[in-house]
Design a protein around this motif. Structure first.
Motif, PDB file in Angstrom:
ATOM      1  N   ALA A  46      50.068 -53.815  30.250  1.00 17.38           N
ATOM      2  CA  ALA A  46      49.464 -54.572  29.150  1.00 17.38           C
ATOM      3  C   ALA A  46      50.262 -54.401  27.861  1.00 17.38           C
ATOM      4  CB  ALA A  46      48.017 -54.125  28.947  1.00 17.38           C
ATOM      5  N   VAL A  47      50.719 -53.182  27.589  1.00 21.32           N
ATOM      6  CA  VAL A  47      51.526 -52.939  26.388  1.00 21.32           C
ATOM      7  C   VAL A  47      52.831 -53.716  26.465  1.00 21.32           C
ATOM      8  CG1 VAL A  47      52.799 -51.189  25.073  1.00 21.32           C
ATOM      9  CG2 VAL A  47      50.507 -50.681  25.941  1.00 21.32           C
ATOM     10  N   TYR A  48      53.488 -53.647  27.612  1.00 19.63           N
ATOM     11  CA  TYR A  48      54.743 -54.381  27.788  1.00 19.63           C
ATOM     12  C   TYR A  48      54.539 -55.883  27.595  1.00 19.63           C
ATOM     13  CZ  TYR A  48      57.828 -50.650  29.491  1.00 19.63           C
ATOM     14  OH  TYR A  48      58.626 -49.545  29.597  1.00 19.63           O
ATOM     15  N   LEU A  49      53.498 -56.409  28.220  1.00 15.23           N
ATOM     16  CA  LEU A  49      53.248 -57.845  28.120  1.00 15.23           C
ATOM     17  C   LEU A  49      52.950 -58.254  26.684  1.00 15.23           C
ATOM     18  CD1 LEU A  49      51.165 -58.529  31.356  1.00 15.23           C
ATOM     19  CD2 LEU A  49      53.511 -59.201  30.880  1.00 15.23           C
ATOM     20  N   THR A  50      52.238 -57.398  25.957  1.00 17.09           N
ATOM     21  CA  THR A  50      51.964 -57.690  24.549  1.00 17.09           C
ATOM     22  C   THR A  50      53.253 -57.802  23.757  1.00 17.09           C
ATOM     23  OG1 THR A  50      49.829 -56.532  24.645  1.00 17.09           O
ATOM     24  CG2 THR A  50      50.805 -56.864  22.466  1.00 17.09           C
ATOM     25  N   VAL A  51      54.176 -56.868  23.994  1.00 15.59           N
ATOM     26  CA  VAL A  51      55.461 -56.885  23.289  1.00 15.59           C
ATOM     27  C   VAL A  51      56.263 -58.135  23.648  1.00 15.59           C
ATOM     28  CG1 VAL A  51      57.681 -55.703  23.017  1.00 15.59           C
ATOM     29  CG2 VAL A  51      55.568 -54.370  23.089  1.00 15.59           C
ATOM     30  N   VAL A  52      56.321 -58.451  24.948  1.00 14.18           N
ATOM     31  CA  VAL A  52      57.104 -59.606  25.397  1.00 14.18           C
ATOM     32  C   VAL A  52      56.488 -60.913  24.915  1.00 14.18           C
ATOM     33  CG1 VAL A  52      57.904 -60.883  27.429  1.00 14.18           C
ATOM     34  CG2 VAL A  52      58.026 -58.384  27.403  1.00 14.18           C
ATOM     35  N   VAL A  53      55.161 -61.017  24.990  1.00 12.90           N
ATOM     36  CA  VAL A  53      54.482 -62.243  24.547  1.00 12.90           C
ATOM     37  C   VAL A  53      54.683 -62.472  23.057  1.00 12.90           C
ATOM     38  CG1 VAL A  53      52.207 -63.292  24.188  1.00 12.90           C
ATOM     39  CG2 VAL A  53      52.803 -62.298  26.413  1.00 12.90           C
ATOM     40  N   ARG A  54      54.605 -61.408  22.279  1.00 13.24           N
ATOM     41  CA  ARG A  54      54.856 -61.545  20.843  1.00 13.24           C
ATOM     42  C   ARG A  54      56.276 -62.053  20.588  1.00 13.24           C
ATOM     43  NH1 ARG A  54      52.186 -55.981  18.314  1.00 13.24           N
ATOM     44  NH2 ARG A  54      49.993 -56.673  18.412  1.00 13.24           N
ATOM     45  N   GLY A  55      57.238 -61.514  21.325  1.00 12.54           N
ATOM     46  CA  GLY A  55      58.610 -61.973  21.178  1.00 12.54           C
ATOM     47  C   GLY A  55      58.756 -63.430  21.577  1.00 12.54           C
ATOM     48  N   ALA A  56      58.047 -63.827  22.642  1.00 15.11           N
ATOM     49  CA  ALA A  56      58.124 -65.216  23.094  1.00 15.11           C
ATOM     50  C   ALA A  56      57.566 -66.165  22.038  1.00 15.11           C
ATOM     51  CB  ALA A  56      57.360 -65.376  24.414  1.00 15.11           C
ATOM     52  N   ARG A  57      56.455 -65.811  21.454  1.00 15.92           N
ATOM     53  CA  ARG A  57      55.859 -66.665  20.423  1.00 15.92           C
ATOM     54  C   ARG A  57      56.726 -66.708  19.171  1.00 15.92           C
ATOM     55  NH1 ARG A  57      49.545 -64.677  21.225  1.00 15.92           N
ATOM     56  NH2 ARG A  57      49.106 -66.032  23.035  1.00 15.92           N
ATOM     57  N   ARG A  58      57.343 -65.586  18.841  1.00 17.03           N
ATOM     58  CA  ARG A  58      58.192 -65.544  17.655  1.00 17.03           C
ATOM     59  C   ARG A  58      59.371 -66.483  17.793  1.00 17.03           C
ATOM     60  NH1 ARG A  58      59.865 -60.500  17.944  1.00 17.03           N
ATOM     61  NH2 ARG A  58      57.821 -59.775  17.249  1.00 17.03           N
ATOM     62  N   HIS A  59      59.915 -66.580  19.000  1.00 12.46           N
ATOM     63  CA  HIS A  59      61.118 -67.378  19.208  1.00 12.46           C
ATOM     64  C   HIS A  59      60.837 -68.711  19.910  1.00 12.46           C
ATOM     65  CE1 HIS A  59      63.777 -64.180  17.835  1.00 12.46           C
ATOM     66  NE2 HIS A  59      63.058 -63.330  18.549  1.00 12.46           N
ATOM     67  N   GLY A  60      59.554 -69.028  20.080  1.00 16.58           N
ATOM     68  CA  GLY A  60      59.202 -70.320  20.654  1.00 16.58           C
ATOM     69  C   GLY A  60      59.490 -70.459  22.126  1.00 16.58           C
ATOM     70  N   ALA A  61      59.494 -69.359  22.861  1.00 15.73           N
ATOM     71  CA  ALA A  61      59.750 -69.403  24.303  1.00 15.73           C
ATOM     72  C   ALA A  61      58.457 -69.660  25.067  1.00 15.73           C
ATOM     73  CB  ALA A  61      60.376 -68.095  24.765  1.00 15.73           C
ATOM     74  N   SER A  62      58.536 -70.450  26.117  1.00 15.54           N
ATOM     75  CA  SER A  62      57.362 -70.772  26.924  1.00 15.54           C
ATOM     76  C   SER A  62      56.931 -69.565  27.752  1.00 15.54           C
ATOM     77  CB  SER A  62      57.677 -71.942  27.854  1.00 15.54           C
ATOM     78  OG  SER A  62      56.591 -72.178  28.739  1.00 15.54           O
ATOM     79  N   LEU A  63      55.616 -69.428  27.904  1.00 15.02           N
ATOM     80  CA  LEU A  63      55.065 -68.345  28.714  1.00 15.02           C
ATOM     81  C   LEU A  63      54.658 -68.826  30.107  1.00 15.02           C
ATOM     82  CD1 LEU A  63      52.786 -66.657  26.016  1.00 15.02           C
ATOM     83  CD2 LEU A  63      55.015 -65.873  26.801  1.00 15.02           C
ATOM     84  N   ARG A  64      54.726 -70.122  30.337  1.00 10.91           N
ATOM     85  CA  ARG A  64      54.280 -70.671  31.614  1.00 10.91           C
ATOM     86  C   ARG A  64      55.281 -70.361  32.728  1.00 10.91           C
ATOM     87  NH1 ARG A  64      52.231 -76.777  29.880  1.00 10.91           N
ATOM     88  NH2 ARG A  64      50.552 -76.083  28.449  1.00 10.91           N
ATOM     89  N   PRO A  65      54.767 -70.203  33.951  1.00 15.02           N
ATOM     90  CA  PRO A  65      55.697 -69.957  35.070  1.00 15.02           C
ATOM     91  C   PRO A  65      56.575 -71.177  35.316  1.00 15.02           C
ATOM     92  CG  PRO A  65      53.445 -70.298  35.870  1.00 15.02           C
ATOM     93  CD  PRO A  65      53.358 -70.189  34.380  1.00 15.02           C
ATOM     94  N   ASP A  66      57.842 -70.928  35.559  1.00 16.73           N
ATOM     95  CA  ASP A  66      58.801 -71.987  35.833  1.00 16.73           C
ATOM     96  C   ASP A  66      59.370 -71.747  37.229  1.00 16.73           C
ATOM     97  OD1 ASP A  66      60.719 -74.191  35.004  1.00 16.73           O
ATOM     98  OD2 ASP A  66      62.133 -72.572  35.406  1.00 16.73           O
ATOM     99  N   ALA A  67      59.089 -72.671  38.139  1.00 14.40           N
ATOM    100  CA  ALA A  67      59.471 -72.479  39.544  1.00 14.40           C
ATOM    101  C   ALA A  67      60.970 -72.273  39.698  1.00 14.40           C
ATOM    102  CB  ALA A  67      59.005 -73.662  40.386  1.00 14.40           C
ATOM    103  N   ALA A  68      61.757 -73.086  38.986  1.00 14.76           N
ATOM    104  CA  ALA A  68      63.218 -72.974  39.109  1.00 14.76           C
ATOM    105  C   ALA A  68      63.697 -71.627  38.578  1.00 14.76           C
ATOM    106  CB  ALA A  68      63.892 -74.117  38.350  1.00 14.76           C
ATOM    107  N   GLY A  69      63.133 -71.185  37.455  1.00 15.25           N
ATOM    108  CA  GLY A  69      63.532 -69.908  36.867  1.00 15.25           C
ATOM    109  C   GLY A  69      63.145 -68.733  37.749  1.00 15.25           C
ATOM    110  N   ILE A  70      61.940 -68.790  38.320  1.00 20.67           N
ATOM    111  CA  ILE A  70      61.485 -67.710  39.211  1.00 20.67           C
ATOM    112  C   ILE A  70      62.356 -67.660  40.461  1.00 20.67           C
ATOM    113  CG2 ILE A  70      59.572 -66.926  40.657  1.00 20.67           C
ATOM    114  CD1 ILE A  70      57.674 -68.162  38.566  1.00 20.67           C
ATOM    115  N   ARG A  71      62.687 -68.837  40.979  1.00 20.76           N
ATOM    116  CA  ARG A  71      63.549 -68.895  42.166  1.00 20.76           C
ATOM    117  C   ARG A  71      64.931 -68.327  41.863  1.00 20.76           C
ATOM    118  NH1 ARG A  71      62.172 -73.523  43.429  1.00 20.76           N
ATOM    119  NH2 ARG A  71      63.787 -74.717  42.335  1.00 20.76           N
ATOM    120  N   ALA A  72      65.450 -68.624  40.673  1.00 22.20           N
ATOM    121  CA  ALA A  72      66.763 -68.097  40.281  1.00 22.20           C
ATOM    122  C   ALA A  72      66.723 -66.571  40.162  1.00 22.20           C
ATOM    123  CB  ALA A  72      67.206 -68.713  38.964  1.00 22.20           C
ATOM    124  N   CYS A  73      65.628 -66.037  39.621  1.00 17.55           N
ATOM    125  CA  CYS A  73      65.476 -64.577  39.520  1.00 17.55           C
ATOM    126  C   CYS A  73      65.454 -63.945  40.911  1.00 17.55           C
ATOM    127  CB  CYS A  73      64.184 -64.230  38.776  1.00 17.55           C
ATOM    128  SG  CYS A  73      64.263 -64.464  36.996  1.00 17.55           S
TER     129      CYS A  73
END
Length: 446
Positions: free
Chosen positions: A210-237
């Protein structure tokens, strides 16, 4: 003097500061992780021998299950750091979120497999009839925390890629403290026994996630990054992680073969081997901290289209690996009168232990370079080569190790075989680093 069109080269001292700034907190976080199992063992051990034996079996399975997916941290670190080097923080965090979503999917799949198969898995690991019910209980409850454990791995990779190893250190310390407190409260205060220990670990892991996700989500909102799952991105990972999964499984196969061979050498040898392996793993934490710094720094340089900087920091980290290996080897020999009595008072075990320890001490400079170059190639996204190289190492090690008892060798001979394994790894990694084929610049490795 600045090269035309490129960044000014950094001095060795600047590289040192970069390496230390990332490696020291990374080492602290690495050391904190195994303390979870130690704390659980200390609390559960007072319940009785069957409970402790059950914990030992279940914890070994959980550690293996989570350790197999360590690529969630490694691959994410490299991918995020490349984008950081390219100056695209939004894409970096978006890449990190793909890793987090992959961790959740894998975690759900592991739970679905472990829950019904827990009794069969415990039996497969050879738990005694008295320990089996405790192992099944601990395994089934702790499995609920696997998604959180994998999210922690992926999110740790995100922060390392962002050149932040301090937050993982603080989270690891907080998680260990919470886990210990919950274990005592639930095992004894609430009278839940071994189930209380499992629930304490699950709650602590979920809190860390939960702490990690809070940090990452805050960073995503700060930089305008989407939080939704992306099938292509997950597949690439997932695709980037497959070679690292092969590498990890091959390395674990090496360690399993070594333990199986040691078991055939007799009780004193397997006991001494377990001590040596524990110390070997402890030394690996220190060396792995440099490797983690290497992953983050190398990927950032390559993302910034700075191959000269990547080569320079690679050379500097190799020097660090050799120096740290020498220091660790000397410390291992010098401190042996202090730590050996902590592990055993059996004369036969000590006789088998001492020469094997000397072999490990002598091999530490080799191990230092191996860990560093492993981290460099991971940071460069050179996973397919690492996978093939580790398969070659496994093919060289397995017959050598299996010949040890057949030829009348003892534990020292087995650890010389382990040193041979590390030497073969060194050769494969050194040849790759010298070739320069790992140097592929840009925000994404083509």
């Amino acid at each position: 003097m600045t090269q035309a069109g490129g960044p000014a080269p950094k001095s060795a001292r600047q590289h040192d500061r970069e390496i230390v700034a990332l490696a020291v907190p990374a080492f602290g976080a690495l050391v904190a992780e195994p303390l979870f199992v130690i704390a659980d063992s200390a609390v559960v051990g007072h319940l009785g021998t069957p409970q402790l034996a059950g914990l030992g079996v279940a914890a070994a399975m959980l550690t293996t299950a989570v350790g197999v997916f360590v690529f969630l941290a490694y691959a994410t670190t490299a991918a995020v750091a490349r984008r950081v080097g390219a100056g695209d923080l939004r894409a970096a965090i978006r890449q990190g979120m793909d890793g987090v979503w992959l961790a959740l999917l894998i975690g759900a799949a592991v739970i679905a497999a472990v829950m019904p198969l827990a009794p069969a898995l415990v039996e497969l690991f050879g738990a005694s009839p008295t320990a089996t019910p405790y192992a099944v209980t601990y395994l089934r409850i702790s499995a609920l925390g696997i998604p959180a454990m994998l999210v922690v791995l992926a999110a740790t990779g995100v922060l390392r890629g962002l050149q932040n190893t301090r937050t993982p250190l603080y989270v690891a310390i907080g998680g260990f403290t919470l886990n210990t407190a919950l274990n005592v409260a639930l095992v004894y205060g609430a009278g839940l026994g071994i189930a209380g220990s499992a629930w304490g670990t699950v709650i602590a892991q979920c809190a860390m996630a939960a702490v990690y996700l809070t940090v990452v989500v805050r960073g995503a909102r700060r930089h305008g990054a989407s939080l939704r799952p992306d099938a292509a991105g997950i597949r690439a990972c997932a695709q980037a992680g497959v070679p690292l999964l092969v590498r990890t499984l091959s390395l674990r196969a090496v360690l399993m073969i070594a333990t199986a061979v040691a078991a055939r050498l007799g009780d004193a040898s397997i006991a001494a081997h377990q001590i040596v392996l524990t110390l070997w793993n402890l030394l690996a934490f220190a060396l792995d901290a440099i490797a983690i710094a290497g992953q983050a720094i190398i990927a950032r340089y390559l993302g910034a289209d700075d191959p000269a900087g990547a080569r320079a920091v690679c050379r500097r980290m190799v020097q660090w690996g050799v120096a740290l290996g020498v220091v660790l080897g000397v410390l291992l020999v010098a401190a042996r009168p202090l730590f050996i009595p902590l592990f055993t008072s059996d004369a036969a075990v000590r006789d088998a232990l001492l020469p094997a320890l000397l072999v490990v001490a002598l091999s530490q400079p080799v191990a230092g370079v191996v860990f560093v170059l492993d981290g460099v190639l991971m940071g460069a996204g050179d996973g397919p080569y690492l996978a093939w190289a580790m398969l070659v190492v496994l093919a060289a090690f397995a017959p050598t190790a299996l010949l040890v008892p057949a030829l009348g060798g003892g534990l020292t001979a087995l650890w010389w075989a382990m040193t041979l394994m590390m030497t073969v790894r060194l050769i494969t990694l050194w040849l790759r680093s010298r070739s320069g084929r790992w140097i592929v610049t840009g925000a994404v490795r083509a």
